[in-house]
Write an enzyme that holds these catalytic residues in place. Structure first.
Site, short mmCIF file in Angstrom:
data_model
loop_
_atom_site.label_atom_id
_atom_site.label_comp_id
_atom_site.label_asym_id
_atom_site.label_seq_id
_atom_site.Cartn_x
_atom_site.Cartn_y
_atom_site.Cartn_z
N LEU A 5 63.97 -4.06 36.09
CA LEU A 5 62.84 -3.32 36.66
C LEU A 5 61.81 -2.96 35.59
O LEU A 5 61.72 -3.63 34.57
CB LEU A 5 63.39 -2.09 37.38
CG LEU A 5 64.52 -2.43 38.38
CD1 LEU A 5 65.11 -1.17 38.99
CD2 LEU A 5 64.05 -3.38 39.47
N CYS A 55 57.10 -6.16 31.39
CA CYS A 55 58.02 -5.04 31.66
C CYS A 55 58.35 -4.29 30.39
O CYS A 55 58.61 -3.10 30.42
CB CYS A 55 59.28 -5.59 32.30
SG CYS A 55 60.06 -6.86 31.31
N LYS A 79 62.75 -16.68 45.64
CA LYS A 79 61.54 -16.19 46.32
C LYS A 79 60.58 -15.68 45.26
O LYS A 79 60.71 -14.55 44.77
CB LYS A 79 61.92 -15.07 47.30
CG LYS A 79 61.04 -14.93 48.51
CD LYS A 79 59.60 -14.56 48.23
CE LYS A 79 59.38 -13.11 47.88
NZ LYS A 79 57.98 -12.83 47.46
N TRP A 96 55.21 -11.46 39.39
CA TRP A 96 54.09 -12.35 39.10
C TRP A 96 53.79 -12.50 37.62
O TRP A 96 53.00 -13.34 37.25
CB TRP A 96 52.81 -11.88 39.83
CG TRP A 96 52.52 -10.41 39.75
CD1 TRP A 96 52.75 -9.49 40.73
CD2 TRP A 96 51.95 -9.68 38.66
NE1 TRP A 96 52.38 -8.23 40.32
CE2 TRP A 96 51.87 -8.32 39.05
CE3 TRP A 96 51.50 -10.04 37.38
CZ2 TRP A 96 51.37 -7.32 38.22
CZ3 TRP A 96 51.00 -9.04 36.55
CH2 TRP A 96 50.93 -7.71 36.97
N ASN A 97 54.39 -11.71 36.76
CA ASN A 97 53.87 -11.71 35.39
C ASN A 97 54.29 -12.91 34.54
O ASN A 97 53.48 -13.44 33.80
CB ASN A 97 54.14 -10.38 34.69
CG ASN A 97 55.61 -10.05 34.60
OD1 ASN A 97 56.37 -10.41 35.48
ND2 ASN A 97 56.00 -9.40 33.55
N GLY A 156 61.28 -6.98 39.13
CA GLY A 156 60.06 -6.44 39.72
C GLY A 156 60.01 -4.94 39.50
O GLY A 156 60.64 -4.42 38.57
P1 NAD Z 1 57.14 -6.11 42.89
O1 NAD Z 1 58.31 -5.21 42.89
O2 NAD Z 1 55.93 -5.69 43.64
O3 NAD Z 1 57.50 -7.54 43.48
C1 NAD Z 1 58.56 -8.32 42.95
C2 NAD Z 1 59.03 -9.29 44.01
O4 NAD Z 1 59.61 -8.57 45.10
C3 NAD Z 1 57.94 -10.16 44.62
O5 NAD Z 1 58.46 -11.47 44.77
C4 NAD Z 1 57.73 -9.51 45.99
O6 NAD Z 1 57.25 -10.40 46.98
C5 NAD Z 1 59.12 -9.06 46.34
N1 NAD Z 1 59.18 -7.98 47.32
C6 NAD Z 1 58.22 -7.09 47.66
N2 NAD Z 1 58.71 -6.21 48.56
C7 NAD Z 1 59.99 -6.56 48.81
C8 NAD Z 1 61.02 -6.02 49.64
N3 NAD Z 1 60.82 -4.95 50.39
N4 NAD Z 1 62.23 -6.62 49.60
C9 NAD Z 1 62.46 -7.70 48.82
N5 NAD Z 1 61.52 -8.25 48.02
C10 NAD Z 1 60.29 -7.69 48.01
O7 NAD Z 1 56.83 -6.37 41.36
P2 NAD Z 1 55.59 -7.13 40.74
O8 NAD Z 1 54.41 -6.25 40.96
O9 NAD Z 1 55.54 -8.54 41.20
O10 NAD Z 1 55.96 -7.18 39.19
C11 NAD Z 1 55.68 -6.15 38.34
C12 NAD Z 1 56.91 -5.31 38.11
O11 NAD Z 1 57.98 -6.11 37.62
C13 NAD Z 1 56.70 -4.25 37.07
O12 NAD Z 1 57.26 -3.02 37.49
C14 NAD Z 1 57.46 -4.77 35.86
O13 NAD Z 1 57.85 -3.81 34.95
C15 NAD Z 1 58.58 -5.48 36.51
N6 NAD Z 1 59.13 -6.48 35.59
C16 NAD Z 1 60.37 -6.27 35.05
C17 NAD Z 1 60.90 -7.18 34.15
C18 NAD Z 1 62.26 -6.97 33.54
O14 NAD Z 1 62.84 -7.93 33.08
N7 NAD Z 1 62.79 -5.78 33.50
C19 NAD Z 1 60.17 -8.31 33.83
C20 NAD Z 1 58.92 -8.49 34.39
C21 NAD Z 1 58.43 -7.57 35.29
#
Ligand code: NAD
Length: 495
Positions: free
Chosen positions: A257, A290, A182, A158-159, A234
């Site tokens: 991540l 992130c 997605k 979401w960020n 994520g």
């Molecule tokens: P999240 O892991 O909760 O969700 C990410 C996505 O995964 C969403 O679309 C969600 O619906 C989906 N999802 C949830 N459960 C799932 C499952 N079991 N199987 C498949 N998909 C599923 O992350 P968030 O809270 O949306 O974002 C924040 C996180 O993202 C933080 O940890 C951040 O550090 C990370 N992030 C990483 C980067 C990078 O480039 N390394 C960039 C931005 C954010």
């Protein structure tokens, strides 16, 4: 100041095979504007049935017109898409900011920069050729081809939904793949608005599909046997689940991540520049990035002088309406995120941490606002020093020597990024080489570009986005051997 979000709730549809559709179940998801704390949009709540339809559409596109386009032709479409993003940057940014509460000016800067990803990878599309392999057998001509890996499942957080999708989409399209996207259930609308541009750019239907929905849709995509590659941004917890689900079909993965990135300030640093970098690293984007520089590692002799500067600026950060160009920090993007950060601050307080600034929800604002917080008096084993917070919270640790700084910096399961502040070029480079992090900035923080690889060590992920190598991640390498003489060989001696 731009218009405040309207009170009316906007209805969005999702994109499958070039058609704008509701979820087959008819269910909808509500998207909340975190600034006003109200639902502003409804999107389809897709599930496994919709994911399956989208994967089928993406496969058909791969085997249809898109699959037969040359790399040059794909590049042309991508350049057109880049132009359209530039033309629609304000609109995309406004939807994005309404959806996730991040500053409009930051979302606008991202939307304006995003075309560069399309242009860079459009240019790379017809330059990513295979190799002719020098053969030790003179009767063979051997070469490699980089073929599209196939249908890509892209799951985004979401960020920064649209920019982070761009990191995946641009190299995947350059490689010749098709996608099922997605977006996060917390911020689905900007991806749908962005997706309107694919048809306008002239992409054949089904090349890019968007299924909105929550965990169920993400799980369905991760385990779908028709997905050849999963690209996920994520949290590490979800990333692990995506990888486990994909393992069933040996689906290729790229995972971007979380992090607990250190900003390391040495005693020979320009303290004003370092203080500015520390502020930008952790309070930019309300810490919801992130690559946030969430651990300040400071040499003991300059700790007070640096903290004084950082705290003074932190206390003047202007919280407020994300749409207001003067605002410096917006709210937490979601209620669960707000509650998660508050819980971590409460536990840090209970374990005796000292709050140099902030430490609480902003008393001056409704909604999910948290003050710019600096936490001192902690040890490396505490939750606040170890775990990703994803909010405006800086954890301070000190070191005496360069060796100690490196050891502290590497004392994490993550390894996404790091900042080094020193006026010694030798020290900066020496330390950069010892850090286990995918990106190291020296006397800078939080800069990315389409042509520079980005990704993490350890629990921060697998693979790299951006840069020429990102395209490789969306291909399979095929080796082609041609026997040149037609001579019959001994079938039992092929070595
Ligand atoms: P999240 O892991 O909760 O969700 C990410 C996505 O995964 C969403 O679309 C969600 O619906 C989906 N999802 C949830 N459960 C799932 C499952 N079991 N199987 C498949 N998909 C599923 O992350 P968030 O809270 O949306 O974002 C924040 C996180 O993202 C933080 O940890 C951040 O550090 C990370 N992030 C990483 C980067 C990078 O480039 N390394 C960039 C931005 C954010």
């Amino acid at each position: 100041m731009l218009d405040k979000p309207s009170a009316t709730v906007e209805d969005f549809k999702m994109l499958i095979g070039g058609a704008w559709v509701d979820a087959r179940s008819g269910k909808q998801l509500a998207s909340e504007n975190p600034y006003v704390g109200e639902v502003w949009a409804n999107v389809p709540d897709g599930d496994a049935v919709d994911v399956d339809a989208a994967v089928t559409a993406a496969r058909a596109a791969l085997q249809g017109e898109w699959g037969s386009l040359s790399a040059q032709a794909r590049g042309k479409l991508m350049r057109r898409l880049g132009d359209l993003i530039a033309e629609n940057a304000k609109d995309i940014a406004q939807v994005e900011s309404t959806d996730n509460g991040k500053l409009y000016k930051e979302m606008l800067a991202q939307a304006k920069y995003l075309p560069e990803w399309l242009y860079y990878f459009a240019g790379a599309a017809d330059k990513f050729g295979g190799d002719v392999i020098p053969s030790e057998r003179p009767n063979f001509h051997i070469y490699t081809r980089h073929e599209p890996v196939g249908v890509v499942g892209a799951i985004t957080p979401w960020n920064s939904p649209v920019l982070l999708l761009g990191f995946k989409l641009a190299p995947a399209l350059a490689a010749g793949c098709t996608l099922v996207v997605k977006p996060s259930e917390h911020t689905p609308a900007s991806t749908l608005r962005f997706a309107e541009l694919f048809e306008k750019a002239g992409f054949p239907p089904g090349v890019v599909n968007v299924v909105t929905g929550g965990r169920e849709a993400g799980e369905a995509l991760s385990r779908h046997p028709g997905i050849n590659k999963l690209t996920f941004t994520g949290s590490d917890v979800t990333g692990k689940k995506v990888m486990q689900a994909g393992a069933e079909n040996f689906t290729r993965v790229t995972l971007e991540l979380g992090g607990k990135s250190p900003n390391i300030v040495f005693d020979d640093a320009d303290l004003d520049a370092a203080a500015n970098g520390v502020i930008a690293g952790i309070f930019g984007a309300t810490g919801q990035t992130c690559m946030a520089g969430s651990r300040l590692l400071v040499q003991a002799s300059i700790k007070d002088a640096l903290l004084e500067r950082v705290a003074a600026r932190a206390k003047t950060i202007k919280l407020g309406d994300p749409m207001d160009m003067g605002t410096e920090m917006g709210p937490m993007a979601t209620r669960p995120q707000f509650e998660k950060v508050m819980g971590m601050l409460d536990r840090a307080k209970a374990s005796g941490a000292h709050f140099v600034s902030g430490g609480q929800a902003s008393p001056d604002h409704d909604g999910f606002f948290i003050e710019a917080t600096i936490v001192d008096g902690i040890t490396p084993d505490m939750e606040i020093a170890k775990d990703e917070i994803f909010g405006p919270v800086l954890s301070v640790l000190t070191f005496e020597t360069e060796e100690e700084a490196v050891a502290l910096a590497n004392d994490t399961r993550f390894g996404l990024a790091a900042g080094i502040w020193t006026q010694s070029g030798q020290r900066g480079t020496r330390v950069a080489h010892q850090l286990r992090a995918g990106t190291v900035w020296i006397n800078a923080y939080r800069v990315v570009a389409p042509n520079v690889p980005f990704g993490g060590f350890g629990h921060s992920g697998i693979g790299r986005e951006n840069g020429f190598d990102a395209i490789r991640g969306y291909t399979e390498t095929k080796a082609v051997w041609t026997e040149l003489t037609g001579a019959t060989r001994d079938p039992f001696n092929i070595g």
